[in-house]
Scaffold this motif. Structure first.
Motif, PDB file in Angstrom:
ATOM      1  N   LYS A 151       0.833  -1.204   0.000  1.00  0.00           N
ATOM      2  CA  LYS A 151       0.000   0.000   0.000  1.00  0.00           C
ATOM      3  C   LYS A 151       0.866   1.251   0.000  1.00  0.00           C
ATOM      4  O   LYS A 151       1.811   1.370   0.777  1.00  0.00           O
ATOM      5  CB  LYS A 151      -0.926  -0.015   1.215  1.00  0.00           C
ATOM      6  CG  LYS A 151      -1.826   1.196   1.348  1.00  0.00           C
ATOM      7  CD  LYS A 151      -2.669   1.068   2.617  1.00  0.00           C
ATOM      8  CE  LYS A 151      -3.462   2.325   2.915  1.00  0.00           C
ATOM      9  NZ  LYS A 151      -4.217   2.211   4.174  1.00  0.00           N
ATOM     10  N   THR A 154      -0.532   8.496  -1.748  1.00  0.00           N
ATOM     11  CA  THR A 154      -0.005   9.471  -2.691  1.00  0.00           C
ATOM     12  C   THR A 154      -1.064  10.510  -3.012  1.00  0.00           C
ATOM     13  O   THR A 154      -2.236  10.359  -2.667  1.00  0.00           O
ATOM     14  CB  THR A 154       0.489   8.766  -3.977  1.00  0.00           C
ATOM     15  OG1 THR A 154       1.172   9.710  -4.799  1.00  0.00           O
ATOM     16  CG2 THR A 154      -0.668   8.159  -4.746  1.00  0.00           C
ATOM     17  N   ARG A 163      -5.092   9.613  -2.896  1.00  0.00           N
ATOM     18  CA  ARG A 163      -5.427   8.240  -3.260  1.00  0.00           C
ATOM     19  C   ARG A 163      -4.472   7.256  -2.607  1.00  0.00           C
ATOM     20  O   ARG A 163      -3.372   7.618  -2.184  1.00  0.00           O
ATOM     21  CB  ARG A 163      -5.403   8.076  -4.790  1.00  0.00           C
ATOM     22  CG  ARG A 163      -4.085   8.407  -5.443  1.00  0.00           C
ATOM     23  CD  ARG A 163      -4.270   8.776  -6.926  1.00  0.00           C
ATOM     24  NE  ARG A 163      -3.007   8.837  -7.668  1.00  0.00           N
ATOM     25  CZ  ARG A 163      -2.232   9.912  -7.716  1.00  0.00           C
ATOM     26  NH1 ARG A 163      -2.563  11.008  -7.052  1.00  0.00           N
ATOM     27  NH2 ARG A 163      -1.109   9.890  -8.432  1.00  0.00           N
ATOM     28  N   GLN A 164      -4.907   5.999  -2.577  1.00  0.00           N
ATOM     29  CA  GLN A 164      -4.094   4.900  -2.075  1.00  0.00           C
ATOM     30  C   GLN A 164      -3.861   3.918  -3.216  1.00  0.00           C
ATOM     31  O   GLN A 164      -4.816   3.475  -3.867  1.00  0.00           O
ATOM     32  CB  GLN A 164      -4.795   4.191  -0.924  1.00  0.00           C
ATOM     33  CG  GLN A 164      -5.033   5.076   0.289  1.00  0.00           C
ATOM     34  CD  GLN A 164      -5.892   4.389   1.334  1.00  0.00           C
ATOM     35  OE1 GLN A 164      -6.714   3.536   1.016  1.00  0.00           O
ATOM     36  NE2 GLN A 164      -5.697   4.751   2.598  1.00  0.00           N
ATOM     37  N   VAL A 165      -2.605   3.592  -3.464  1.00  0.00           N
ATOM     38  CA  VAL A 165      -2.239   2.634  -4.507  1.00  0.00           C
ATOM     39  C   VAL A 165      -1.955   1.294  -3.851  1.00  0.00           C
ATOM     40  O   VAL A 165      -1.127   1.197  -2.933  1.00  0.00           O
ATOM     41  CB  VAL A 165      -1.002   3.111  -5.302  1.00  0.00           C
ATOM     42  CG1 VAL A 165      -0.614   2.072  -6.352  1.00  0.00           C
ATOM     43  CG2 VAL A 165      -1.277   4.462  -5.956  1.00  0.00           C
ATOM     44  N   TYR A 166      -2.647   0.244  -4.302  1.00  0.00           N
ATOM     45  CA  TYR A 166      -2.446  -1.110  -3.790  1.00  0.00           C
ATOM     46  C   TYR A 166      -1.795  -1.955  -4.888  1.00  0.00           C
ATOM     47  O   TYR A 166      -2.373  -2.152  -5.952  1.00  0.00           O
ATOM     48  CB  TYR A 166      -3.786  -1.731  -3.387  1.00  0.00           C
ATOM     49  CG  TYR A 166      -4.408  -1.114  -2.160  1.00  0.00           C
ATOM     50  CD1 TYR A 166      -4.219  -1.669  -0.902  1.00  0.00           C
ATOM     51  CD2 TYR A 166      -5.192   0.032  -2.267  1.00  0.00           C
ATOM     52  CE1 TYR A 166      -4.792  -1.101   0.228  1.00  0.00           C
ATOM     53  CE2 TYR A 166      -5.779   0.598  -1.144  1.00  0.00           C
ATOM     54  CZ  TYR A 166      -5.573   0.032   0.098  1.00  0.00           C
ATOM     55  OH  TYR A 166      -6.146   0.601   1.206  1.00  0.00           O
ATOM     56  N   GLN A 167      -0.582  -2.426  -4.619  1.00  0.00           N
ATOM     57  CA  GLN A 167       0.155  -3.257  -5.578  1.00  0.00           C
ATOM     58  C   GLN A 167      -0.027  -4.729  -5.204  1.00  0.00           C
ATOM     59  O   GLN A 167       0.335  -5.140  -4.107  1.00  0.00           O
ATOM     60  CB  GLN A 167       1.635  -2.875  -5.573  1.00  0.00           C
ATOM     61  CG  GLN A 167       1.885  -1.434  -5.981  1.00  0.00           C
ATOM     62  CD  GLN A 167       3.307  -0.972  -5.674  1.00  0.00           C
ATOM     63  OE1 GLN A 167       3.946  -1.462  -4.739  1.00  0.00           O
ATOM     64  NE2 GLN A 167       3.808  -0.018  -6.449  1.00  0.00           N
ATOM     65  N   THR A 184      -6.009   1.576  -7.632  1.00  0.00           N
ATOM     66  CA  THR A 184      -5.877   2.868  -6.967  1.00  0.00           C
ATOM     67  C   THR A 184      -7.241   3.273  -6.436  1.00  0.00           C
ATOM     68  O   THR A 184      -8.219   3.301  -7.191  1.00  0.00           O
ATOM     69  CB  THR A 184      -5.349   3.920  -7.954  1.00  0.00           C
ATOM     70  OG1 THR A 184      -4.067   3.501  -8.454  1.00  0.00           O
ATOM     71  CG2 THR A 184      -5.212   5.274  -7.280  1.00  0.00           C
ATOM     72  N   ASN A 193      -6.957  10.488 -11.059  1.00  0.00           N
ATOM     73  CA  ASN A 193      -5.956   9.433 -10.874  1.00  0.00           C
ATOM     74  C   ASN A 193      -4.723   9.754 -11.726  1.00  0.00           C
ATOM     75  O   ASN A 193      -4.803  10.433 -12.730  1.00  0.00           O
ATOM     76  CB  ASN A 193      -6.527   8.060 -11.252  1.00  0.00           C
ATOM     77  CG  ASN A 193      -6.806   7.928 -12.738  1.00  0.00           C
ATOM     78  OD1 ASN A 193      -5.885   7.887 -13.553  1.00  0.00           O
ATOM     79  ND2 ASN A 193      -8.082   7.859 -13.117  1.00  0.00           N
ATOM     80  N   THR A 194      -3.581   9.245 -11.294  1.00  0.00           N
ATOM     81  CA  THR A 194      -2.336   9.373 -12.057  1.00  0.00           C
ATOM     82  C   THR A 194      -2.080  10.817 -12.464  1.00  0.00           C
ATOM     83  O   THR A 194      -2.028  11.153 -13.646  1.00  0.00           O
ATOM     84  CB  THR A 194      -2.351   8.468 -13.308  1.00  0.00           C
ATOM     85  OG1 THR A 194      -2.911   7.205 -12.969  1.00  0.00           O
ATOM     86  CG2 THR A 194      -0.941   8.228 -13.830  1.00  0.00           C
TER      87      THR A 194
END
Length: 280
Positions: A151, A154, A163-167, A184, A193-194
């Motif tokens: 997690k 960003t 937002r939270q990015v989950y890989q 995301t 986003n992005t």
């Protein structure tokens, strides 16, 4: 299986709305007891929509989904990741059960056999969103839950991009050949986003949007920085990108943006940033 072809920046600049939608937007992915497959000639990726309702779905029974590969089975020379964005269900690989709750992910490696998808409740069926890429090595099939994902926080509320990015399928979580996947999550009140946008011709990217409220939509941007275009995208639709294209989106409400990349490397930091002053 539907085939989509690559396009040059010069051709793309002249596309009208319907040409953009026909070439890059994927709708109606989830159809009861069917597998829908879209084959993109950009890095030979395949986007899959699988929704078992009244019966289990064996991927290799849908021969039209992989007959263009020149192989005997779907996973003979491929890997894939599948997210469940519907009700509870599961995946069976080589006889082993992998239960998937909503937002769980399963990676299925090269040479996997007897890959079967099922729902626990026909009234609330699972919806499996998949992306597949060519593979050179058989990595172990693995279930990754949201709690196991890497997690990253960003963005900022000031720019409407917190937002939270989950890989999930990512080198920091597990091995794969060339496929990375995750999603995301936009914080409430945030819509971009992005941002700032970027390109990475070395790694193609595919988006899909979900958890977008009914009657809301995303304005998804793609194209060269000096010749951007947009697509109007709704819940559970996906977007293919030309390999040279930027990608970003802004919606009328918060949502989850699920991303997948394939290509030359697995380095998510390998991007070419775009100065927003250059956007046209």
């Amino acid at each position: 299986m539907e085939i989509r072809y690559d396009v040059s920046p010069q051709e793309f600049a002249g596309y009208k709305t319907q040409q953009l939608r026909d070439g890059f937007l994927i709708s109606d992915l989830y159809q009861a007891d069917k597998v829908r497959g879209i084959y993109s000639h950009v890095n030979r990726t395949v986007v899959l929509g699988i929704m078992p309702v009244n019966t289990e779905i064996v991927l290799d029974d849908s021969t039209e989904v992989w007959e263009n590969f020149g192989t005997k089975t779907f996973f003979e020379r491929r890997e894939a990741g599948f997210f469940n964005i519907g009700g509870p269900g599961g995946c069976r690989v080589n006889g082993k059960e992998y239960p998937l709750e909503r937002k769980d992910c399963i990676y299925v490696g090269k040479e996997a056999q007897d890959v079967t998808f099922y729902s626990n409740d026909a009234e609330n069926p699972a919806k499996f969103y998949g992306v597949s890429a060519p593979a050179h090595h058989p990595y172990e099939t693995r279930l990754v839950t949201m709690a196991q994902a890497n997690k990253i926080e960003t963005g900022s509320a000031e720019n409407a991009s917190q937002r939270q990015v989950y890989q999930f399928i990512h080198p920091d979580v597990m091995p794969s050949c060339q496929l990375s996947m995750g999603f995301t999550v936009l914080a409430p009140g945030n819509v971009w986003n992005t941002v700032p946008p970027h390109l990475h011709a070395r790694r193609n990217e595919i988006y899909t949007y979900f958890d977008l409220p009914k009657d809301e939509l995303v304005f998804h941007f793609l194209g060269a920085p000096e010749e951007t275009r947009h697509l109007v995208v709704r819940n559970e639709e996906a977007v293919l990108h030309p390999s040279w294209s930027l990608h970003t989106g802004c919606a009328t409400a918060a949502y989850i943006q699920l991303w997948a990349t394939t290509g030359e490397n697995l380095d998510s930091s390998d991007v070419d940033g775009v100065d927003i002053a250059l956007l046209r």
